[in-house]
Design an enzyme around this catalytic site. Structure first.
Site, PDB file in Angstrom:
ATOM      1  N   ARG A 122       1.000  -1.230   0.112  1.00 10.33           N
ATOM      2  CA  ARG A 122      -0.128   0.125   0.165  1.00 10.33           C
ATOM      3  C   ARG A 122       0.757   1.209   0.114  1.00 10.33           C
ATOM      4  O   ARG A 122       0.935   2.140   0.916  1.00 10.33           O
ATOM      5  CB  ARG A 122      -1.007   0.050   1.258  1.00 10.33           C
ATOM      6  CG  ARG A 122      -1.791  -1.065   0.898  1.00 10.33           C
ATOM      7  CD  ARG A 122      -2.858  -1.209   1.715  1.00 10.33           C
ATOM      8  NE  ARG A 122      -4.367  -1.395   1.122  1.00 10.33           N
ATOM      9  CZ  ARG A 122      -5.636  -1.627   1.925  1.00 10.33           C
ATOM     10  NH1 ARG A 122      -5.467  -1.705   3.056  1.00 10.33           N
ATOM     11  NH2 ARG A 122      -6.546  -1.514   1.268  1.00 10.33           N
ATOM     12  N   GLN A 127      -0.701   2.432  -5.670  1.00  7.82           N
ATOM     13  CA  GLN A 127      -2.178   2.957  -5.361  1.00  7.82           C
ATOM     14  C   GLN A 127      -3.173   2.642  -6.381  1.00  7.82           C
ATOM     15  O   GLN A 127      -4.123   2.060  -6.258  1.00  7.82           O
ATOM     16  CB  GLN A 127      -2.380   4.211  -5.026  1.00  7.82           C
ATOM     17  CG  GLN A 127      -2.766   4.535  -3.540  1.00  7.82           C
ATOM     18  CD  GLN A 127      -2.785   6.000  -3.300  1.00  7.82           C
ATOM     19  OE1 GLN A 127      -2.123   6.993  -3.887  1.00  7.82           O
ATOM     20  NE2 GLN A 127      -3.349   6.241  -2.063  1.00  7.82           N
ATOM     21  N   ASP A 130      -4.233  -0.938  -6.168  1.00  5.35           N
ATOM     22  CA  ASP A 130      -4.764  -1.380  -4.871  1.00  5.35           C
ATOM     23  C   ASP A 130      -6.081  -1.983  -5.201  1.00  5.35           C
ATOM     24  O   ASP A 130      -6.967  -1.336  -4.976  1.00  5.35           O
ATOM     25  CB  ASP A 130      -4.583  -0.441  -4.111  1.00  5.35           C
ATOM     26  CG  ASP A 130      -4.998  -0.794  -2.744  1.00  5.35           C
ATOM     27  OD1 ASP A 130      -5.416  -1.994  -2.628  1.00  5.35           O
ATOM     28  OD2 ASP A 130      -4.721   0.108  -1.727  1.00  5.35           O
ATOM     29  N   SER A 133      -8.459  -1.791  -2.014  1.00 10.69           N
ATOM     30  CA  SER A 133      -9.091  -0.449  -1.529  1.00 10.69           C
ATOM     31  C   SER A 133     -10.123  -0.227  -2.650  1.00 10.69           C
ATOM     32  O   SER A 133     -11.391   0.293  -2.356  1.00 10.69           O
ATOM     33  CB  SER A 133      -7.908   0.585  -1.754  1.00 10.69           C
ATOM     34  OG  SER A 133      -7.015   0.542  -0.669  1.00 10.69           O
ATOM     35  N   TYR A 227      -2.336  -0.589   8.933  1.00 14.64           N
ATOM     36  CA  TYR A 227      -3.018  -1.666   9.444  1.00 14.64           C
ATOM     37  C   TYR A 227      -3.104  -1.850  10.852  1.00 14.64           C
ATOM     38  O   TYR A 227      -1.993  -1.745  11.503  1.00 14.64           O
ATOM     39  CB  TYR A 227      -2.418  -3.354   8.931  1.00 14.64           C
ATOM     40  CG  TYR A 227      -2.698  -3.338   7.367  1.00 14.64           C
ATOM     41  CD1 TYR A 227      -4.200  -3.384   6.928  1.00 14.64           C
ATOM     42  CD2 TYR A 227      -1.818  -3.451   6.493  1.00 14.64           C
ATOM     43  CE1 TYR A 227      -4.344  -3.708   5.489  1.00 14.64           C
ATOM     44  CE2 TYR A 227      -1.765  -3.683   5.122  1.00 14.64           C
ATOM     45  CZ  TYR A 227      -3.335  -3.719   4.765  1.00 14.64           C
ATOM     46  OH  TYR A 227      -3.656  -3.825   3.447  1.00 14.64           O
TER      47      TYR A 227
HETATM   48  P1  NAD Z   1      -8.669  -3.569   6.681  1.00 11.76           P
HETATM   49  O1  NAD Z   1      -9.937  -4.082   5.681  1.00 11.76           O
HETATM   50  O2  NAD Z   1      -7.732  -4.580   7.035  1.00 11.76           O
HETATM   51  O3  NAD Z   1      -9.521  -3.352   8.240  1.00 11.76           O
HETATM   52  C1  NAD Z   1     -10.442  -2.597   8.405  1.00 11.76           C
HETATM   53  C2  NAD Z   1     -10.576  -1.487   9.717  1.00 11.76           C
HETATM   54  O4  NAD Z   1     -10.557  -2.546  10.737  1.00 11.76           O
HETATM   55  C3  NAD Z   1      -9.023  -0.993   9.744  1.00 11.76           C
HETATM   56  O5  NAD Z   1      -9.405   0.539   9.903  1.00 11.76           O
HETATM   57  C4  NAD Z   1      -8.474  -1.594  11.036  1.00 11.76           C
HETATM   58  O6  NAD Z   1      -7.803  -0.792  11.960  1.00 11.76           O
HETATM   59  C5  NAD Z   1      -9.889  -1.915  11.769  1.00 11.76           C
HETATM   60  N1  NAD Z   1      -9.731  -2.802  12.936  1.00 11.76           N
HETATM   61  C6  NAD Z   1      -8.907  -3.961  12.876  1.00 11.76           C
HETATM   62  N2  NAD Z   1      -9.057  -4.510  14.269  1.00 11.76           N
HETATM   63  C7  NAD Z   1     -10.021  -3.897  14.874  1.00 11.76           C
HETATM   64  C8  NAD Z   1     -10.966  -3.753  16.093  1.00 11.76           C
HETATM   65  N3  NAD Z   1     -10.613  -4.856  16.996  1.00 11.76           N
HETATM   66  N4  NAD Z   1     -11.789  -2.982  16.363  1.00 11.76           N
HETATM   67  C9  NAD Z   1     -12.160  -1.858  15.484  1.00 11.76           C
HETATM   68  N5  NAD Z   1     -11.686  -1.842  14.269  1.00 11.76           N
HETATM   69  C10 NAD Z   1     -10.489  -2.669  14.109  1.00 11.76           C
HETATM   70  O7  NAD Z   1      -8.028  -2.265   6.657  1.00 11.76           O
HETATM   71  P2  NAD Z   1      -8.087  -1.404   5.189  1.00 11.76           P
HETATM   72  O8  NAD Z   1      -9.321  -0.616   5.050  1.00 11.76           O
HETATM   73  O9  NAD Z   1      -7.944  -2.151   4.105  1.00 11.76           O
HETATM   74  O10 NAD Z   1      -7.115  -0.273   5.238  1.00 11.76           O
HETATM   75  C11 NAD Z   1      -6.333  -0.169   6.479  1.00 11.76           C
HETATM   76  C12 NAD Z   1      -5.506   1.444   6.487  1.00 11.76           C
HETATM   77  O11 NAD Z   1      -4.689   1.362   5.459  1.00 11.76           O
HETATM   78  C13 NAD Z   1      -6.439   2.547   6.524  1.00 11.76           C
HETATM   79  O12 NAD Z   1      -5.598   3.404   7.243  1.00 11.76           O
HETATM   80  C14 NAD Z   1      -6.324   2.975   5.119  1.00 11.76           C
HETATM   81  O13 NAD Z   1      -6.565   4.507   4.895  1.00 11.76           O
HETATM   82  C15 NAD Z   1      -4.631   2.521   4.813  1.00 11.76           C
HETATM   83  N6  NAD Z   1      -4.509   2.485   3.365  1.00 11.76           N
HETATM   84  C16 NAD Z   1      -3.533   2.995   2.652  1.00 11.76           C
HETATM   85  C17 NAD Z   1      -3.296   3.131   1.331  1.00 11.76           C
HETATM   86  C18 NAD Z   1      -2.090   3.691   0.569  1.00 11.76           C
HETATM   87  O14 NAD Z   1      -1.499   4.361   1.505  1.00 11.76           O
HETATM   88  N7  NAD Z   1      -1.938   3.295  -0.528  1.00 11.76           N
HETATM   89  C19 NAD Z   1      -4.196   2.321   0.544  1.00 11.76           C
HETATM   90  C20 NAD Z   1      -5.319   1.671   1.227  1.00 11.76           C
HETATM   91  C21 NAD Z   1      -5.415   1.754   2.648  1.00 11.76           C
END
Ligand code: NAD
Length: 374
Positions: A122, A127, A130, A133, A227
């Site tokens: 990520r 991006q 991805d 996402s 994550y």
């Molecule tokens: P994910 O689908 O793995 O998880 C979804 C959410 O669940 C996450 O925010 C995680 O913190 C949360 N979570 C995990 N355990 C939990 C708990 N016990 N209680 C409550 N919430 C909990 O994550 P995602 O949506 O794929 O993305 C995670 C992070 O990565 C985000 O900050 C996103 O912005 C970031 N991201 C960055 C990029 C990039 O920079 N290119 C791209 C995609 C996502």
């Protein structure tokens, strides 16, 4: 280079790996594109549109699988089809690699290069590729629309001569890509939204979308590369209890909490569900991996004795297949364009490349990704 997009084998899958726009982009790059007849049927794309984009439409799936240099699809392939790939062929799809050791072995045995889209790093550079996402974003949207279509109430507050209708209350657990889009969608429709995540930065993002952040003192919570890391059983216990009060007051609870490469934590348990009102909904976006909700059944709907419906679809983005296909196809074509060698029109695998190092699982007859070699 010849790229083949077969029809998905899962009868419930509505998406395709390539839309006609993606086919046009690839043919314009000088690549031969073959799609299986009917590949875009359930996402709204007729074979004719692929032909007009310059693709060949074939009925002969097996021949096309054996002939392609690159095979692209949405879901992991059936194991029996891995052996049909040409030696050295590249296969790009979601692979669920942490749960599919046999499939990974089959790829190595077939001497094929397996690229797992879940494993694309990520980073800013990656991006555009991805797919986690691009799909999670639509899943978050679709989960709220699904809720809205199933609720017995409307979402916004309405002040009418016949009285005031209160806004619906949503609780979003997990504020990643899907959770943020769920918050934004529910807010746009006028609901009152509360949200929780173990990552403090995510709570601030929820607030910036107009949601109320639920703050729970869990002590130290770690995250790595954006994550969340797995929490301790004590932390989960505190979270479950603190969330139960919000669940009891919510019309809709949407859970999206995943932990990369692991089973999702169960965060909404029976005591919380028992306190919810008759007619309320729980929508679990983590259902496919086991779910965030006690009693959830992947792919099914269960209604509890107190009238709470638990929805555990495994493909929320598949509810909006045209857009899900559009962005998935863009992720794949961006990847191919990024790595295409202009001169030889091939996709060279450089295992020193930061992106490929992350997402190539097998190459040249071996498992090469360090997360799966030890
Ligand atoms: P994910 O689908 O793995 O998880 C979804 C959410 O669940 C996450 O925010 C995680 O913190 C949360 N979570 C995990 N355990 C939990 C708990 N016990 N209680 C409550 N919430 C909990 O994550 P995602 O949506 O794929 O993305 C995670 C992070 O990565 C985000 O900050 C996103 O912005 C970031 N991201 C960055 C990029 C990039 O920079 N290119 C791209 C995609 C996502």
């Amino acid at each position: 280079m010849k790229i083949f997009a077969p029809k998905e084998t899962d009868p419930d899958e509505t998406r395709a790996a390539l839309d006609p726009l993606g086919a046009k982009k690839l043919t314009d790059l000088g690549i031969t594109v073959v799609v299986e007849a009917g590949v875009g049927e359930s996402s709204g794309h007729l074979d004719q549109k692929y032909s007009e984009a310059g693709a060949e439409v074939t009925q002969d799936r097996n021949a096309a699988l054996a002939d392609a240099d690159v095979v692209i699809r949405v879901r992991k392939p059936p194991a029996a089809e891995v052996g049909k790939l040409k030696k050295g062929a590249i296969h790009i799809s979601f692979l669920d690699p942490f749960n599919e050791p046999d499939l990974i072995d089959a790829f190595a045995k077939a001497n094929a290069t397996a690229i797992s889209l879940e494993m694309v790093p990520r980073t800013t550079l990656a991006q555009k590729m991805d797919a986690l996402s691009s799909q999670a974003n639509l899943a978050g949207y679709a989960s709220v629309i699904l809720a809205a279509s199933r609720m017995k109430t409307i979402l916004p507050m309405m002040m009418t001569p016949a009285g005031t209708i209160a806004p619906a209350k949503f609780f979003i657990v997990g504020i990643g890509v899907a959770g943020l889009q769920a918050i934004a969608t529910a807010k746009r429709l006028g609901a009152r939204v509360t949200a929780f995540d173990v990552r403090p930065e995510a709570l601030e993002q929820a607030e910036s979308l107009g949601a109320k952040a639920l703050r729970i003192d869990l002590g130290e919570t770690k995250s790595e590369g954006g994550y969340a890391k797995e929490m301790t059983p004590e932390q989960i216990k505190i979270q479950i209890e603190a969330q139960a009060k919000v669940c009891a007051q919510s019309d809709v609870v949407i859970t999206t909490a995943k932990v990369f490469g692991r089973k999702p934590p169960v965060l909404v348990k029976k005591p919380a569900i028992d306190q919810m009102q008759n007619g309320s909904l729980i929508i679990d976006l983590a259902a496919e991996g086991g779910g965030n909700v006690e009693g959830i059944v992947a792919g099914e709907e269960v209604t509890t004795k107190n009238g709470v419906t638990l929805i555990g679809l495994t493909n929320y983005e598949g509810l909006v297949p045209q857009n899900a296909t559009q962005v998935y196809s863009a992720n794949i074509t961006n990847m191919i364009e990024h790595f295409l060698d202009e001169e030889s029109k091939s996709f060279p695998i450089d295992l020193e490349d930061e992106i490929l190092k992350g997402c190539v699982i097998t190459y040249d007859g071996k498992i090469v990704n360090e997360r799966f070699t030890s």
